[in-house]
Write a protein that holds these residues in place. Structure first.
Motif, PDB file in Angstrom:
ATOM      1  N   TYR B 380       0.840  -1.192   0.000  1.00 42.36           N
ATOM      2  CA  TYR B 380       0.000   0.000   0.000  1.00 42.36           C
ATOM      3  C   TYR B 380       0.876   1.243   0.000  1.00 42.36           C
ATOM      4  CZ  TYR B 380      -3.610   3.420   0.948  1.00 42.36           C
ATOM      5  OH  TYR B 380      -4.434   4.502   0.842  1.00 42.36           O
ATOM      6  N   MET B 381       0.545   2.188  -0.854  1.00 44.30           N
ATOM      7  CA  MET B 381       1.263   3.463  -0.899  1.00 44.30           C
ATOM      8  C   MET B 381       0.268   4.585  -0.666  1.00 44.30           C
ATOM      9  SD  MET B 381       4.542   2.959  -1.608  1.00 44.30           S
ATOM     10  CE  MET B 381       5.131   4.522  -2.250  1.00 44.30           C
ATOM     11  N   GLN B 382       0.530   5.420   0.345  1.00 44.49           N
ATOM     12  CA  GLN B 382      -0.380   6.542   0.640  1.00 44.49           C
ATOM     13  C   GLN B 382      -0.282   7.620  -0.449  1.00 44.49           C
ATOM     14  OE1 GLN B 382      -2.388   6.879   3.312  1.00 44.49           O
ATOM     15  NE2 GLN B 382      -1.610   5.411   4.807  1.00 44.49           N
ATOM     16  N   ALA B 383       0.899   7.743  -1.028  1.00 45.65           N
ATOM     17  CA  ALA B 383       1.141   8.774  -2.030  1.00 45.65           C
ATOM     18  C   ALA B 383       2.247   8.260  -2.937  1.00 45.65           C
ATOM     19  CB  ALA B 383       1.590  10.075  -1.350  1.00 45.65           C
ATOM     20  N   PRO B 384       2.386   8.819  -4.096  1.00 45.01           N
ATOM     21  CA  PRO B 384       1.522   9.772  -4.789  1.00 45.01           C
ATOM     22  C   PRO B 384       0.190   9.119  -5.180  1.00 45.01           C
ATOM     23  CG  PRO B 384       3.232   8.964  -6.247  1.00 45.01           C
ATOM     24  CD  PRO B 384       3.539   8.401  -4.898  1.00 45.01           C
ATOM     25  N   MET B 390      -3.389   2.445  -7.327  1.00 43.99           N
ATOM     26  CA  MET B 390      -2.968   1.111  -7.771  1.00 43.99           C
ATOM     27  C   MET B 390      -2.946   0.099  -6.625  1.00 43.99           C
ATOM     28  SD  MET B 390       0.322   2.034 -10.031  1.00 43.99           S
ATOM     29  CE  MET B 390       0.454   2.044 -11.747  1.00 43.99           C
ATOM     30  N   THR B 391      -2.751   0.565  -5.405  1.00 45.93           N
ATOM     31  CA  THR B 391      -2.577  -0.357  -4.277  1.00 45.93           C
ATOM     32  C   THR B 391      -3.799  -0.395  -3.358  1.00 45.93           C
ATOM     33  OG1 THR B 391      -1.449   1.435  -3.091  1.00 45.93           O
ATOM     34  CG2 THR B 391      -0.055  -0.172  -4.192  1.00 45.93           C
ATOM     35  N   ARG B 392      -4.799   0.439  -3.618  1.00 43.14           N
ATOM     36  CA  ARG B 392      -5.927   0.578  -2.697  1.00 43.14           C
ATOM     37  C   ARG B 392      -6.674  -0.740  -2.485  1.00 43.14           C
ATOM     38  NH1 ARG B 392      -9.861   4.729  -4.876  1.00 43.14           N
ATOM     39  NH2 ARG B 392      -8.040   6.088  -4.799  1.00 43.14           N
ATOM     40  N   SER B 393      -6.745  -1.528  -3.557  1.00 46.58           N
ATOM     41  CA  SER B 393      -7.536  -2.761  -3.455  1.00 46.58           C
ATOM     42  C   SER B 393      -6.948  -3.760  -2.460  1.00 46.58           C
ATOM     43  CB  SER B 393      -7.656  -3.411  -4.836  1.00 46.58           C
ATOM     44  OG  SER B 393      -6.359  -3.708  -5.302  1.00 46.58           O
ATOM     45  N   ASN B 394      -5.686  -3.566  -2.078  1.00 45.49           N
ATOM     46  CA  ASN B 394      -5.077  -4.475  -1.100  1.00 45.49           C
ATOM     47  C   ASN B 394      -5.569  -4.243   0.325  1.00 45.49           C
ATOM     48  OD1 ASN B 394      -3.500  -5.847  -2.920  1.00 45.49           O
ATOM     49  ND2 ASN B 394      -1.647  -4.653  -2.552  1.00 45.49           N
ATOM     50  N   LEU B 395      -6.112  -3.050   0.576  1.00 42.15           N
ATOM     51  CA  LEU B 395      -6.387  -2.646   1.963  1.00 42.15           C
ATOM     52  C   LEU B 395      -7.261  -3.639   2.720  1.00 42.15           C
ATOM     53  CD1 LEU B 395      -6.854   1.227   1.728  1.00 42.15           C
ATOM     54  CD2 LEU B 395      -5.123  -0.024   3.046  1.00 42.15           C
ATOM     55  N   ASP B 396      -8.218  -4.248   2.053  1.00 45.92           N
ATOM     56  CA  ASP B 396      -9.133  -5.127   2.767  1.00 45.92           C
ATOM     57  C   ASP B 396      -8.755  -6.603   2.674  1.00 45.92           C
ATOM     58  OD1 ASP B 396     -10.828  -3.179   3.941  1.00 45.92           O
ATOM     59  OD2 ASP B 396     -11.504  -2.711   1.906  1.00 45.92           O
ATOM     60  N   LEU B 397      -7.553  -6.866   2.177  1.00 44.55           N
ATOM     61  CA  LEU B 397      -7.060  -8.247   2.154  1.00 44.55           C
ATOM     62  C   LEU B 397      -6.232  -8.509   3.417  1.00 44.55           C
ATOM     63  CD1 LEU B 397      -5.849  -8.422  -1.557  1.00 44.55           C
ATOM     64  CD2 LEU B 397      -7.979  -9.345  -0.603  1.00 44.55           C
ATOM     65  N   PRO B 398      -6.229  -9.758   3.887  1.00 43.43           N
ATOM     66  CA  PRO B 398      -5.404 -10.067   5.055  1.00 43.43           C
ATOM     67  C   PRO B 398      -3.921  -9.890   4.730  1.00 43.43           C
ATOM     68  CG  PRO B 398      -6.942 -11.854   4.572  1.00 43.43           C
ATOM     69  CD  PRO B 398      -6.970 -10.935   3.401  1.00 43.43           C
ATOM     70  N   LEU B 399      -3.195  -9.290   5.644  1.00 43.00           N
ATOM     71  CA  LEU B 399      -1.764  -9.061   5.437  1.00 43.00           C
ATOM     72  C   LEU B 399      -1.043 -10.391   5.208  1.00 43.00           C
ATOM     73  CD1 LEU B 399       0.574  -7.009   5.418  1.00 43.00           C
ATOM     74  CD2 LEU B 399       0.838  -7.394   7.863  1.00 43.00           C
TER      75      LEU B 399
END
Lengths: 183, 449
Positions: B380-384, B390-399
């Motif tokens: 996950y990248m907060q910026a830019p 591009m990485t937002r979809s990972n947020l709700d996946l288990p680490l």
């Protein structure tokens, strides 16, 4: 450490390590540091960044600059950045991918910006470089020429320089060189 | 009978170090013939580089009683190597350095076995490097050192009290020379500073402003760099310059000569061209010999404990008279490569979003708005914004899933920390361990990752 080495040798004979996978996966220190630069990136509105190789290759990226003032207002200029694994010990390699009529950028895309070469310091970052590039468009400088013809025109006849820039950006010849449209 | 006398005389000098007790020895030193024999049997050393230093190192280590050596080098022998890379002969030109060096030392030193690897250091699997007890470096580039350092430090594991686990420590001995100057250093990951802890030691490379090259050259080096950096691209559009291609080098040289004539600058020669383009400073055989001797001795000391090891950085300068000095550099505890990082235990069900939230509350971290990287993958990248998207979809996946179900691993995070109202951006290393995951039970996925 010989005792340890002996013990390890015997252990190895007993069992190949089951869970000892190393955490290193060809991620260089430069890449890790670049990650921080990216998160801190705070570009002016006129600049944007893109990652042609996807989200996992931060070492090669492109920056697009669309100056909103000065001679180059309205133009669109692309730069490619290539970052070395020993970044920030070494500055990124930056090239201008758009052919531009500019005193400090030659027709091959080499850029004369001090912080990219002789004045690079590891405390600088990607943001600094992008601002430096942006500055080249708002304040082209005839004292450090890479394109000496353009520099001479800027020095001796700023009005003519302005016209030449417009001509080049609209797509056309300046002198012997043809510039494609970049507006 | 003849055998045993030969044996004694062959290791006579070594025996003085290994068979007798002493006052300046390391804490675990246990002198005797068993030690000498164990060194021969159990110790496996990798020499990285078979050039000026590498040739010396192989010879020195072989003569110091080490029997199991391997050497890795990607280069082939060139005529200009022969003055100092003494294991090579004229008829060897064009052959792989590692292979010839290994063969020559084996011919001369009875009983030693050297396995050559003619390839790039990046081509080897990590397991290859883990197989050695000590890695000795005879390299000429920061990149290669940085790479090996990251590999060796990657094996290092810390216990729950943040102490390095001894069986995961992979010591390195690093030598380097430049003309009459050199250094030898001992890197024991977790205990002494690693290469990245002290990367600032390397002076920045001299670089000339491009505009000087293009407009106002004043020295021979300016003319050469002009031909190399500007003229090459102008003439050979798209073709990359290869400094190891003699044809390319000759082209740059002849262009530099033309340029020098135009500006009336003397001094452009072919060897200067090579020097400027490849950043070479003429190599001095004796510097290599001295630095290599120091490295071989440190290797023997680490292995046997027959003396305290160098702490931890020796510089040698033979430019005027002779000056050597040992400096004890300090480890950077927050080093992203060799430091322990912050230990975090998680349930396998924790999503990336929840993990980022946990970092904010963690008393040792207090890291807000974190970006997360694992093994070169940006989770996950907060910026830019373009990367955030591009990485937002990972947020709700288990680490755990995102980390390829590896039960414990390192992740790097960047975020904002606020201490006494001052916000700073920081980059940290975390040791993530998933609770209730048995490494063995998880063989299927671990093997595939």
């Amino acid at each position: 450490m010989i005792r340890l080495f002996k013990v390890k040798e015997k252990q190895r004979e007993l069992a190949e390590n089951t869970n000892g996978k190393s955490s290193f996966t060809k991620q260089s220190a430069g890449e890790i540091r670049l990650h921080k630069d990216m998160r801190e990136l705070n570009l002016p509105k006129s600049c944007s960044i893109s990652f042609p190789n996807g989200k996992d290759d931060l070492m090669n990226f492109q920056v697009t600059i669309r100056p909103d003032e000065g001679y180059y207002r309205g133009g669109l200029f692309r730069f490619s950045f290539k970052v070395s694994p020993i970044y920030p010990h070494e500055a990124p390699k930056v090239k201008c991918n758009s052919k531009v009529y500019h005193p400090n950028i030659d027709l091959e895309g080499n850029v004369c910006l001090n912080i990219l070469r002789e004045d690079w310091k590891p405390v600088l970052n990607i943001n600094t470089i992008v601002y430096g590039l942006y500055h080249l468009f708002t304040e082209p400088n005839h004292e450090d020429p890479l394109n000496s013809e353009a520099a001479a025109v800027l020095r001796d006849n700023p009005r003519m320089f302005e016209l030449n820039v417009k001509k080049a950006m609209a797509g056309g010849h300046v002198g012997d060189n043809y510039y494609s449209r970049c507006m | 009978m003849t055998d045993s006398t030969a044996q004694v005389s062959k290791s006579r000098d070594l025996d003085k170090l290994l068979l007798r007790p002493g006052h300046l020895v390391g804490p675990t030193f246990d002198p005797g013939t068993e030690l000498r024999d164990d060194i021969q049997e159990y110790v496996k050393i990798l020499v990285v580089g078979a050039g000026g230093l590498g040739c010396e190192l192989l010879k020195d280590l072989a003569l110091s009683g080490f029997k199991n050596l391997e050497v890795i080098d990607m280069d082939r022998i060139e005529v200009s190597n022969l003055n100092r890379q003494f294991l090579f002969r004229l008829q060897d030109v064009g052959k792989p350095k590692a292979e010839v060096a290994a063969m020559r030392v084996m011919e001369r030193v009875a009983g030693v076995n050297i396995v050559p690897h003619f390839c790039r250091i990046e081509d080897k699997e990590l397991d290859f490097y883990n197989d050695f007890n000590i890695i000795v470096l005879g390299l000429d580039s920061i990149e290669a050192r940085s790479y090996i350092n990251a590999v060796a430090c990657g094996f290092l594991e810390y216990d729950s009290d943040d102490n390095p686990r001894e069986e995961t420590v992979k010591p390195m001995v690093d030598g380097g020379t430049e003309g009459f100057k050199g250094h030898a250093r001992v890197i024991v990951p977790g205990r002494t500073p690693c290469f990245e802890c002290t990367i600032w030691l390397f002076p920045p490379q001299v670089k000339f402003p491009l505009c000087t090259l293009a407009e106002t050259p004043r020295t021979a080096a300016h003319c050469i760099e002009y031909a190399h950096l500007i003229k090459w691209d102008e003439v050979h559009s798209g073709k990359t310059f290869d400094p190891d291609e003699p044809e390319h080098m000759h082209w740059v040289y002849s262009e530099a000569v033309k340029r020098a004539e135009l500006f009336g600058i003397p001094g452009v020669t072919y060897s200067l061209t090579q020097g400027v383009v490849k950043n070479i400073i003429p190599a001095i055989a004796s510097t290599n010999a001295i630095i290599s001797a120091a490295c071989a001795l440190e290797t023997l000391k680490i292995v046997s404990g027959c003396s305290k090891t160098l702490s931890n950085y020796l510089t040698y300068n033979g430019v005027e008279g002779l000056h050597t000095k040992v400096t004890e550099f300090v480890k950077d505890n927050d080093c992203l490569i060799c430091g322990p990082g912050v230990l975090i235990e998680l349930e396998t069900s924790v999503t990336l979003r929840k993990f980022i939230g946990l970092l904010e509350e963690h008393p040792k971290l207090l890291l807000s708005r974190a970006s997360i990287t694992h093994r070169g993958k940006n989770l996950y990248m907060q910026a830019p914004p373009v990367l955030e998207e591009m990485t937002r979809s990972n947020l709700d996946l288990p680490l755990f899933e995102l980390m390829d179900k590896i039960p414990k691993d390192i992740v790097h995070v960047t975020g904002t920390t606020s201490k006494s109202d001052k916000k700073t951006s920081s980059l940290m290393k975390l040791r993530v361990i998933f609770k209730g995951v048995d490494g063995v039970a998880d063989m299927d996925t671990a093997g595939g990752s």
